[in-house]
Design a protein around this motif. Sequence first.
Motif, PDB file in Angstrom:
ATOM      1  N   ASP A  19      15.603 -44.467 -12.295  1.00  0.00           N
ATOM      2  CA  ASP A  19      16.580 -43.710 -11.608  1.00  0.00           C
ATOM      3  C   ASP A  19      15.932 -43.578 -10.314  1.00  0.00           C
ATOM      4  O   ASP A  19      14.929 -42.779  -9.913  1.00  0.00           O
ATOM      5  CB  ASP A  19      16.572 -42.326 -12.159  1.00  0.00           C
ATOM      6  CG  ASP A  19      17.292 -41.345 -11.648  1.00  0.00           C
ATOM      7  OD1 ASP A  19      17.356 -40.318 -12.066  1.00  0.00           O
ATOM      8  OD2 ASP A  19      17.986 -41.668 -10.585  1.00  0.00           O
ATOM      9  N   THR A  74      14.534 -39.999  -8.727  1.00  0.00           N
ATOM     10  CA  THR A  74      13.537 -39.220  -9.024  1.00  0.00           C
ATOM     11  C   THR A  74      12.734 -39.099  -7.682  1.00  0.00           C
ATOM     12  O   THR A  74      12.426 -39.936  -6.668  1.00  0.00           O
ATOM     13  CB  THR A  74      12.685 -39.816 -10.114  1.00  0.00           C
ATOM     14  OG1 THR A  74      11.639 -39.269 -10.249  1.00  0.00           O
ATOM     15  CG2 THR A  74      12.372 -41.380  -9.745  1.00  0.00           C
ATOM     16  N   TRP A 105       9.785 -38.647  -7.715  1.00  0.00           N
ATOM     17  CA  TRP A 105       8.175 -39.032  -8.135  1.00  0.00           C
ATOM     18  C   TRP A 105       8.061 -40.639  -7.907  1.00  0.00           C
ATOM     19  O   TRP A 105       9.086 -41.594  -8.395  1.00  0.00           O
ATOM     20  CB  TRP A 105       7.720 -38.864  -9.496  1.00  0.00           C
ATOM     21  CG  TRP A 105       8.136 -37.238  -9.700  1.00  0.00           C
ATOM     22  CD1 TRP A 105       8.953 -36.650  -9.902  1.00  0.00           C
ATOM     23  CD2 TRP A 105       6.841 -36.472  -9.380  1.00  0.00           C
ATOM     24  NE1 TRP A 105       8.701 -35.269 -10.040  1.00  0.00           N
ATOM     25  CE2 TRP A 105       7.394 -35.234  -9.367  1.00  0.00           C
ATOM     26  CE3 TRP A 105       5.580 -36.616  -8.772  1.00  0.00           C
ATOM     27  CZ2 TRP A 105       6.419 -33.916  -9.334  1.00  0.00           C
ATOM     28  CZ3 TRP A 105       4.772 -35.633  -8.843  1.00  0.00           C
ATOM     29  CH2 TRP A 105       5.088 -34.236  -9.025  1.00  0.00           C
ATOM     30  N   ARG A 106       7.096 -41.194  -7.276  1.00  0.00           N
ATOM     31  CA  ARG A 106       6.653 -42.602  -7.399  1.00  0.00           C
ATOM     32  C   ARG A 106       5.329 -42.580  -7.925  1.00  0.00           C
ATOM     33  O   ARG A 106       4.287 -41.809  -7.676  1.00  0.00           O
ATOM     34  CB  ARG A 106       6.524 -43.081  -5.795  1.00  0.00           C
ATOM     35  CG  ARG A 106       7.923 -42.823  -4.841  1.00  0.00           C
ATOM     36  CD  ARG A 106       8.913 -43.955  -5.252  1.00  0.00           C
ATOM     37  NE  ARG A 106      10.144 -43.993  -4.598  1.00  0.00           N
ATOM     38  CZ  ARG A 106      11.004 -43.153  -5.294  1.00  0.00           C
ATOM     39  NH1 ARG A 106      10.788 -42.586  -6.285  1.00  0.00           N
ATOM     40  NH2 ARG A 106      12.275 -43.027  -4.703  1.00  0.00           N
ATOM     41  N   PRO A 143       8.063 -42.869 -14.211  1.00  0.00           N
ATOM     42  CA  PRO A 143       8.546 -41.781 -13.069  1.00  0.00           C
ATOM     43  C   PRO A 143       9.972 -41.224 -13.445  1.00  0.00           C
ATOM     44  O   PRO A 143      10.254 -40.112 -13.039  1.00  0.00           O
ATOM     45  CB  PRO A 143       8.338 -42.536 -11.931  1.00  0.00           C
ATOM     46  CG  PRO A 143       8.240 -43.970 -12.106  1.00  0.00           C
ATOM     47  CD  PRO A 143       7.501 -44.025 -13.675  1.00  0.00           C
ATOM     48  N   GLU A 144      10.809 -42.186 -14.062  1.00  0.00           N
ATOM     49  CA  GLU A 144      12.249 -41.732 -14.028  1.00  0.00           C
ATOM     50  C   GLU A 144      12.258 -40.600 -15.277  1.00  0.00           C
ATOM     51  O   GLU A 144      13.419 -39.814 -15.168  1.00  0.00           O
ATOM     52  CB  GLU A 144      12.917 -42.861 -14.461  1.00  0.00           C
ATOM     53  CG  GLU A 144      12.734 -43.341 -15.859  1.00  0.00           C
ATOM     54  CD  GLU A 144      11.578 -44.477 -15.734  1.00  0.00           C
ATOM     55  OE1 GLU A 144      11.626 -45.040 -16.466  1.00  0.00           O
ATOM     56  OE2 GLU A 144      10.868 -44.589 -14.903  1.00  0.00           O
ATOM     57  N   ARG A 145      11.149 -40.407 -15.902  1.00  0.00           N
ATOM     58  CA  ARG A 145      11.205 -39.347 -16.858  1.00  0.00           C
ATOM     59  C   ARG A 145      10.259 -38.386 -16.758  1.00  0.00           C
ATOM     60  O   ARG A 145       9.940 -37.413 -17.687  1.00  0.00           O
ATOM     61  CB  ARG A 145      10.906 -39.964 -18.424  1.00  0.00           C
ATOM     62  CG  ARG A 145      12.116 -40.300 -19.124  1.00  0.00           C
ATOM     63  CD  ARG A 145      11.932 -40.779 -20.615  1.00  0.00           C
ATOM     64  NE  ARG A 145      12.006 -42.261 -20.869  1.00  0.00           N
ATOM     65  CZ  ARG A 145      11.370 -42.867 -22.085  1.00  0.00           C
ATOM     66  NH1 ARG A 145      10.896 -42.019 -22.906  1.00  0.00           N
ATOM     67  NH2 ARG A 145      11.309 -44.111 -22.084  1.00  0.00           N
ATOM     68  N   GLY A 146       9.507 -38.614 -15.628  1.00  0.00           N
ATOM     69  CA  GLY A 146       8.404 -37.450 -15.385  1.00  0.00           C
ATOM     70  C   GLY A 146       7.201 -37.509 -16.389  1.00  0.00           C
ATOM     71  O   GLY A 146       6.969 -36.449 -16.868  1.00  0.00           O
ATOM     72  N   GLY A 198      13.523 -37.794 -22.861  1.00  0.00           N
ATOM     73  CA  GLY A 198      13.149 -37.056 -21.706  1.00  0.00           C
ATOM     74  C   GLY A 198      13.931 -35.762 -21.645  1.00  0.00           C
ATOM     75  O   GLY A 198      13.977 -35.292 -22.460  1.00  0.00           O
ATOM     76  N   SER A 244      15.413 -32.160 -19.421  1.00  0.00           N
ATOM     77  CA  SER A 244      14.952 -31.393 -18.234  1.00  0.00           C
ATOM     78  C   SER A 244      14.568 -30.078 -18.903  1.00  0.00           C
ATOM     79  O   SER A 244      14.191 -29.046 -18.191  1.00  0.00           O
ATOM     80  CB  SER A 244      16.182 -30.649 -17.495  1.00  0.00           C
ATOM     81  OG  SER A 244      17.274 -30.075 -18.324  1.00  0.00           O
ATOM     82  N   GLU A 259       8.574 -31.596 -14.178  1.00  0.00           N
ATOM     83  CA  GLU A 259       9.875 -31.108 -14.036  1.00  0.00           C
ATOM     84  C   GLU A 259      10.157 -30.250 -12.996  1.00  0.00           C
ATOM     85  O   GLU A 259       9.757 -29.413 -13.061  1.00  0.00           O
ATOM     86  CB  GLU A 259      10.593 -30.670 -15.465  1.00  0.00           C
ATOM     87  CG  GLU A 259      11.937 -30.190 -15.389  1.00  0.00           C
ATOM     88  CD  GLU A 259      12.969 -31.334 -15.055  1.00  0.00           C
ATOM     89  OE1 GLU A 259      14.048 -31.186 -14.114  1.00  0.00           O
ATOM     90  OE2 GLU A 259      12.713 -32.308 -15.507  1.00  0.00           O
ATOM     91  N   ARG A 281       4.667 -36.950  -5.245  1.00  0.00           N
ATOM     92  CA  ARG A 281       5.741 -36.267  -5.041  1.00  0.00           C
ATOM     93  C   ARG A 281       6.398 -36.489  -3.600  1.00  0.00           C
ATOM     94  O   ARG A 281       5.579 -36.203  -2.681  1.00  0.00           O
ATOM     95  CB  ARG A 281       5.732 -34.666  -5.451  1.00  0.00           C
ATOM     96  CG  ARG A 281       7.081 -34.300  -5.438  1.00  0.00           C
ATOM     97  CD  ARG A 281       7.264 -32.817  -5.851  1.00  0.00           C
ATOM     98  NE  ARG A 281       8.382 -32.419  -5.911  1.00  0.00           N
ATOM     99  CZ  ARG A 281       8.910 -31.093  -6.088  1.00  0.00           C
ATOM    100  NH1 ARG A 281       7.885 -29.986  -6.100  1.00  0.00           N
ATOM    101  NH2 ARG A 281      10.181 -30.793  -6.130  1.00  0.00           N
TER     102      ARG A 281
END
Length: 242
Positions: free
Chosen positions: A2, A5, A7-8, A30-33, A63, A65, A110, A242
Amino acid sequence: MDLLTPWRSSARTDTGKVRARNEDAFLALPERGLWVVADGMGGHQNGALASRMIVERLAELPGGSDLDRRVKELRQALHDLNRRLGKELTLTADKPDPVIGSTVVALLVEGDRAVCVWAGDSRCYLWRSGNLYQMSRDHSLLQQLMQEQQMSAEQAASQPGAHALTRAVGASETLVLEVVEFTVYPGDTLLLCSDGLYQSMSSTMLGNALSLPSTSLALERMFELALDGPARDNISAVVIRR
């Protein structure tokens, strides 16, 4: 993945220069944190098995929220694994003192909330506005001696068995996890790593690497520095921004 996101991340593991095998494992989603580093212990097969079991089990977590629910599920998964590793141990108890266990450090995010869950001496660091903060506290005899006996790091390190772990997944019947929650801001960089990385580097070296413009450059610099040294242990790191 995704691409929405914020996040990298970049992740890598290396056997180092001395060990025959790599008993570390990592997870970067990262897509799921969700990010994890696990450092296995108990000899080649056992250590590698324990760290791999942790990473594979946590990769299966849903995953979503609801961060509080996710933290609860992650903790439950680690407690289940602790019991399972205890059973594996009784099945493979052909040695007088077999160990099958692993450290774990996991990061869940999150929005602007981050939660770090850990057991053992794999660490979580936060690099923010030119400062490096160690967010986790080692579960080791060394740390215990410094806290309870008021020893300096040098004094504690000279004690026999100073680097022995006081907590790890699979190490005892009851697993005690430590949890810290904090707020993350744009520009923050986080590092999860095994002791093989931070033992070979000063805080200044870590900070200089984490200040580089991308997670991949930061990771590359840290591994260059670690592998320039003795690299007596396996080395694993995940850099998250982030």
